[in-house]
Design an enzyme around this catalytic site. Structure first.
Site, PDB file in Angstrom:
ATOM      1  N   THR A   1       0.388   0.502   6.623  1.00  0.00           N
ATOM      2  CA  THR A   1       0.430  -0.505   5.564  1.00  0.00           C
ATOM      3  C   THR A   1       0.532  -1.864   6.259  1.00  0.00           C
ATOM      4  O   THR A   1       0.841  -1.926   7.447  1.00  0.00           O
ATOM      5  CB  THR A   1       1.643  -0.321   4.628  1.00  0.00           C
ATOM      6  OG1 THR A   1       2.849  -0.475   5.399  1.00  0.00           O
ATOM      7  CG2 THR A   1       1.653   1.044   3.959  1.00  0.00           C
ATOM      8  N   GLY A   2       0.301  -2.916   5.510  1.00  0.00           N
ATOM      9  CA  GLY A   2       0.393  -4.250   6.116  1.00  0.00           C
ATOM     10  C   GLY A   2      -0.981  -4.869   6.249  1.00  0.00           C
ATOM     11  O   GLY A   2      -1.937  -4.450   5.582  1.00  0.00           O
TER      12      GLY A   2
ATOM     13  N   THR B   1       0.896  -1.151   0.000  1.00  0.00           N
ATOM     14  CA  THR B   1       0.000   0.000   0.000  1.00  0.00           C
ATOM     15  C   THR B   1       0.926   1.190   0.000  1.00  0.00           C
ATOM     16  O   THR B   1       2.099   1.040   0.342  1.00  0.00           O
ATOM     17  CB  THR B   1      -0.796  -0.024   1.333  1.00  0.00           C
ATOM     18  OG1 THR B   1      -1.612  -1.186   1.371  1.00  0.00           O
ATOM     19  CG2 THR B   1      -1.643   1.202   1.552  1.00  0.00           C
TER      20      THR B   1
ATOM     21  N   GLY C   1      -4.365  -5.408   6.825  1.00  0.00           N
ATOM     22  CA  GLY C   1      -5.458  -4.499   7.135  1.00  0.00           C
ATOM     23  C   GLY C   1      -6.440  -5.052   8.141  1.00  0.00           C
ATOM     24  O   GLY C   1      -7.010  -4.306   8.950  1.00  0.00           O
TER      25      GLY C   1
ATOM     26  N   ARG D   1     -13.783  -7.643  -0.446  1.00  0.00           N
ATOM     27  CA  ARG D   1     -13.012  -7.453   0.801  1.00  0.00           C
ATOM     28  C   ARG D   1     -12.504  -6.009   0.864  1.00  0.00           C
ATOM     29  O   ARG D   1     -11.964  -5.476  -0.086  1.00  0.00           O
ATOM     30  CB  ARG D   1     -11.832  -8.417   0.827  1.00  0.00           C
ATOM     31  CG  ARG D   1     -10.901  -8.280   2.045  1.00  0.00           C
ATOM     32  CD  ARG D   1      -9.688  -7.425   1.738  1.00  0.00           C
ATOM     33  NE  ARG D   1      -8.706  -7.443   2.829  1.00  0.00           N
ATOM     34  CZ  ARG D   1      -7.665  -6.623   2.907  1.00  0.00           C
ATOM     35  NH1 ARG D   1      -7.462  -5.715   1.973  1.00  0.00           N
ATOM     36  NH2 ARG D   1      -6.818  -6.694   3.909  1.00  0.00           N
ATOM     37  N   VAL D   2     -12.679  -5.392   2.019  1.00  0.00           N
ATOM     38  CA  VAL D   2     -12.173  -4.038   2.223  1.00  0.00           C
ATOM     39  C   VAL D   2     -11.171  -4.085   3.367  1.00  0.00           C
ATOM     40  O   VAL D   2     -11.445  -4.667   4.418  1.00  0.00           O
ATOM     41  CB  VAL D   2     -13.334  -3.070   2.559  1.00  0.00           C
ATOM     42  CG1 VAL D   2     -12.802  -1.706   2.952  1.00  0.00           C
ATOM     43  CG2 VAL D   2     -14.266  -2.953   1.357  1.00  0.00           C
ATOM     44  N   GLY D   3     -10.024  -3.503   3.151  1.00  0.00           N
ATOM     45  CA  GLY D   3      -9.001  -3.482   4.198  1.00  0.00           C
ATOM     46  C   GLY D   3      -9.074  -2.209   5.023  1.00  0.00           C
ATOM     47  O   GLY D   3     -10.106  -1.541   5.087  1.00  0.00           O
ATOM     48  N   ASP D   4      -7.958  -1.878   5.629  1.00  0.00           N
ATOM     49  CA  ASP D   4      -7.919  -0.688   6.495  1.00  0.00           C
ATOM     50  C   ASP D   4      -7.726   0.607   5.707  1.00  0.00           C
ATOM     51  O   ASP D   4      -8.088   1.688   6.176  1.00  0.00           O
ATOM     52  CB  ASP D   4      -6.796  -0.822   7.535  1.00  0.00           C
ATOM     53  CG  ASP D   4      -5.422  -1.051   6.904  1.00  0.00           C
ATOM     54  OD1 ASP D   4      -5.349  -1.563   5.763  1.00  0.00           O
ATOM     55  OD2 ASP D   4      -4.423  -0.726   7.563  1.00  0.00           O
TER      56      ASP D   4
HETATM   57  N1  GLY Z   1      -3.237  -2.445   4.399  1.00  0.00           N
HETATM   58  C1  GLY Z   1      -3.764  -2.749   3.151  1.00  0.00           C
HETATM   59  C2  GLY Z   1      -4.793  -3.779   3.190  1.00  0.00           C
HETATM   60  O1  GLY Z   1      -4.803  -4.632   4.050  1.00  0.00           O
HETATM   61  O2  GLY Z   1      -5.628  -3.783   2.301  1.00  0.00           O
END
Ligand code: GLY
Length: 373
Positions: free
Chosen positions: A275-276, A224, A278, A252-255
């Protein structure tokens, strides 16, 4: 893929990493008038400790931070400056974790997430699971400016982008499609579907061997870009943008598009982003936590380490832990405050972050909780 690539740095010293000076209590923040009438944010009445304008970013943000500082120096708004920075990476097919050329979902379709926050007006917005538009950060900014909403997702986000003249294009490059095919042809315990289990069951799924998890992390980047900026006047903004977890379940939605998780900005304090993995951050809302820790007086690096520790403490499921009970994944946090102090931390060692305070952008090591074996 730089962001989540295998690490070569195994022995980092925390003390050397602290890109921040003595902490102060920003609750005594003062706003001072300048001769030009412009308000300047200060901590305890002190001027910047570090040079400003300043921009920091995840490790794939060398060019982004350079451009952001150039733009802020030229007098551009902080949010426009950091977005211009991350647009470089969104448009770059070589970065397979962001924008055009990002790795697709399980079905081979690229879905992008992003959010922005503008400190001076304390506004922010995000878009999630957006298809066919390579600059989700610009769509997020348009949501912020042209709607009364804060988050648009999927088809609605795409229709909104179309209405505002964003051009649709196929974001799947041949290189990303070939990676997806390789993953699909080797499906294994690395997919995201779990068998039925009760909410008390912490033992679900195979206990991932740490080596296997690391391999999975390398093969399924959650890379990211997060980019933060503070200008000479102490105004702060930030942006996070990503193609998310590679080969994710569609939708799917991340952070990254979630204010408080992938990004948080408070013009009275500073900004933080991540990043990482989520999923871990979504359950701790760590960017908000970091900004609040800085508000209480933590230096940026300490606040980022606090968030890493919180995630480690809150990870209970065995499939997410290594044999020593440590998270078998990584999350990275980046933070800066109004004084131009900055820092970053990761759960696992070996990560870097990009900094530009006026000259050439450079990479600094992040602080960390655990040294990689
Ligand atoms: N941090 C990015 C994600 O998990 O989508």
């Amino acid at each position: 893929m730089t962001q989540n690539g295998p690490s070569r740095r195994l022995f980092l010293k925390l003390a050397a990493l602290l890109g921040a000076g003595a902490a102060v209590r920003p609750d005594t923040l003062l706003a001072r008038g300048t001769p030009s009438g412009r308000t300047v944010n200060t901590f305890n009445g002190l001027r910047a400790e570090g040079p400003r304008p300043l921009s920091i970013a995840s490790a794939n943000g060398l060019g982004a931070t350079q451009r952001a500082v150039e733009r802020m120096r030229a007098g551009e708004d902080t949010l426009n400056a950091v977005i211009a920075g991350v647009n470089i990476v969104e448009n770059d097919p070589e970065d397979m974790t962001v924008g055009y050329g990002g790795l697709p979902n399980e079905d081979g379709i690229v879905e992008l997430d992003s959010c922005v926050m503008h400190g001076p007006t304390m506004r922010g917005a995000g878009v999630a699971a957006l298809r066919n538009i390579k600059n989700p950060s610009l769509v997020a900014k348009t949501v912020m400016e042209r709607t009364d909403h804060v988050l648009l997702v999927g088809e609605g986000a795409l229709r909104f982008a179309r209405a505002h003249g964003f051009r649709e294009e196929n974001l799947l490059t041949d290189a990303a499609r070939e990676e997806w095919l390789r993953w699909k042809e080797n499906l294994s315990a690395k997919d995201d579907w779990l068998p039925p289990h009760t909410s008390e069951d912490r033992d679900i799924g195979a206990l991932h061997e740490f080596e296997m998890q690391r391999e999975a992390e390398m093969e399924r980047p959650t890379g990211t870009i997060n980019c933060l900026g503070v200008n000479e006047a102490g105004e702060v903004s930030g942006v996070t943008t990503t193609s998310g977890l590679a080969f994710k379940i569609p939708g799917r939605v991340g952070d990254s598009p979630i204010l408080g998780a992938g990004l948080y900005v408070d013009n009275a304090v500073g900004a933080a982003g991540s990043t990482g993995r989520g999923e871990a951050n979504l359950q701790s809302l760590a960017s908000f936590l970091i900004v609040e820790r800085m508000r209480q007086g933590d230096a940026p690096t300490d606040a980022c380490l606090f968030a890493c520790r919180r995630i480690a403490e809150q990870t209970k499921m065995k499939r997410l832990l290594d044999e020593q009970g440590r998270p078998a994944f990584n999350v990275n946090f980046y933070a800066l405050n109004l004084r131009g102090e900055h820092g970053a931390a990761s759960i696992w060692s070996g990560r870097t972050y990009a900094v530009n305070d006026g000259g050439e952008s450079r990479l600094l090591d992040t602080a960390y909780l655990y040294e990689r074996p």
